[in-house]
Design a protein around this motif. Structure first.
Motif, PDB file in Angstrom:
ATOM      1  N   MET A   1      83.453  42.231 103.242  1.00 18.08           N
ATOM      2  CA  MET A   1      84.413  41.923 104.278  1.00 18.08           C
ATOM      3  C   MET A   1      84.252  42.923 105.416  1.00 18.08           C
ATOM      4  O   MET A   1      84.161  44.133 105.203  1.00 18.08           O
ATOM      5  CB  MET A   1      85.816  41.992 103.692  1.00 18.08           C
ATOM      6  N   ALA A   2      84.233  42.412 106.623  1.00 18.81           N
ATOM      7  CA  ALA A   2      84.025  43.252 107.800  1.00 18.81           C
ATOM      8  C   ALA A   2      85.282  44.053 108.130  1.00 18.81           C
ATOM      9  O   ALA A   2      86.399  43.579 107.941  1.00 18.81           O
ATOM     10  CB  ALA A   2      83.640  42.386 108.987  1.00 18.81           C
ATOM     11  N   LYS A   3      85.083  45.248 108.640  1.00 15.00           N
ATOM     12  CA  LYS A   3      86.199  46.078 109.080  1.00 15.00           C
ATOM     13  C   LYS A   3      86.747  45.540 110.396  1.00 15.00           C
ATOM     14  O   LYS A   3      85.997  45.081 111.246  1.00 15.00           O
ATOM     15  CB  LYS A   3      85.757  47.527 109.276  1.00 15.00           C
ATOM     16  N   SER A   4      88.045  45.628 110.555  1.00 11.32           N
ATOM     17  CA  SER A   4      88.682  45.134 111.766  1.00 11.32           C
ATOM     18  C   SER A   4      88.620  46.185 112.869  1.00 11.32           C
ATOM     19  O   SER A   4      88.813  47.372 112.624  1.00 11.32           O
ATOM     20  CB  SER A   4      90.135  44.772 111.477  1.00 11.32           C
ATOM     21  N   ILE A   5      88.384  45.750 114.074  1.00  9.82           N
ATOM     22  CA  ILE A   5      88.335  46.664 115.217  1.00  9.82           C
ATOM     23  C   ILE A   5      89.746  47.077 115.648  1.00  9.82           C
ATOM     24  O   ILE A   5      89.928  48.081 116.335  1.00  9.82           O
ATOM     25  CB  ILE A   5      87.555  46.028 116.380  1.00  9.82           C
ATOM     26  N   ASN A   6      90.774  46.334 115.212  1.00 12.37           N
ATOM     27  CA  ASN A   6      92.152  46.657 115.571  1.00 12.37           C
ATOM     28  C   ASN A   6      92.783  47.693 114.650  1.00 12.37           C
ATOM     29  O   ASN A   6      93.927  48.046 114.830  1.00 12.37           O
ATOM     30  CB  ASN A   6      93.018  45.395 115.565  1.00 12.37           C
ATOM     31  N   ARG A   7      92.058  48.176 113.640  1.00 11.05           N
ATOM     32  CA  ARG A   7      92.592  49.164 112.717  1.00 11.05           C
ATOM     33  C   ARG A   7      91.720  50.415 112.715  1.00 11.05           C
ATOM     34  O   ARG A   7      90.911  50.617 111.815  1.00 11.05           O
ATOM     35  CB  ARG A   7      92.703  48.589 111.305  1.00 11.05           C
TER      36      ARG A   7
ATOM     37  N   HIS B   1      97.440  49.902 112.858  1.00  7.18           N
ATOM     38  CA  HIS B   1      97.182  48.688 113.626  1.00  7.18           C
ATOM     39  C   HIS B   1      97.379  49.014 115.100  1.00  7.18           C
ATOM     40  O   HIS B   1      98.442  49.458 115.518  1.00  7.18           O
ATOM     41  CB  HIS B   1      98.121  47.565 113.189  1.00  7.18           C
ATOM     42  N   ARG B   2      96.337  48.823 115.885  1.00 11.33           N
ATOM     43  CA  ARG B   2      96.331  49.232 117.288  1.00 11.33           C
ATOM     44  C   ARG B   2      97.339  48.461 118.139  1.00 11.33           C
ATOM     45  O   ARG B   2      97.919  49.014 119.067  1.00 11.33           O
ATOM     46  CB  ARG B   2      94.933  49.045 117.850  1.00 11.33           C
TER      47      ARG B   2
END
Length: 54
Positions: free
Chosen positions: A1-7, A27-28
């Motif tokens: 699972m890919a890491k989220s850019i918003n976290r 969470h950004r």
């Protein structure tokens, strides 16, 4: 699972002894201001308010 850019990863530091003890994510979009948690500091040997550092 890919890491989220918003976290992004943030580091929490104890304001009393200035030691960086914990790494967490936030969470950004939902948490724009700096976060604070009451965590255990092994150097101070007590629970202190840890703040987000840059």
């Amino acid at each position: 699972m890919a890491k989220s850019i918003n976290r992004p990863k943030v580091t929490l530091a104890c304001p009393e002894c200035k030691e960086r003890n914990y790494i967490t994510t936030k969470h950004r979009v939902n948490q724009r201001e700096r976060i604070e948690f009451k965590k255990y500091c092994p150097r101070c040997r007590e629970h202190t308010l840890h703040k987000e550092t840059r």
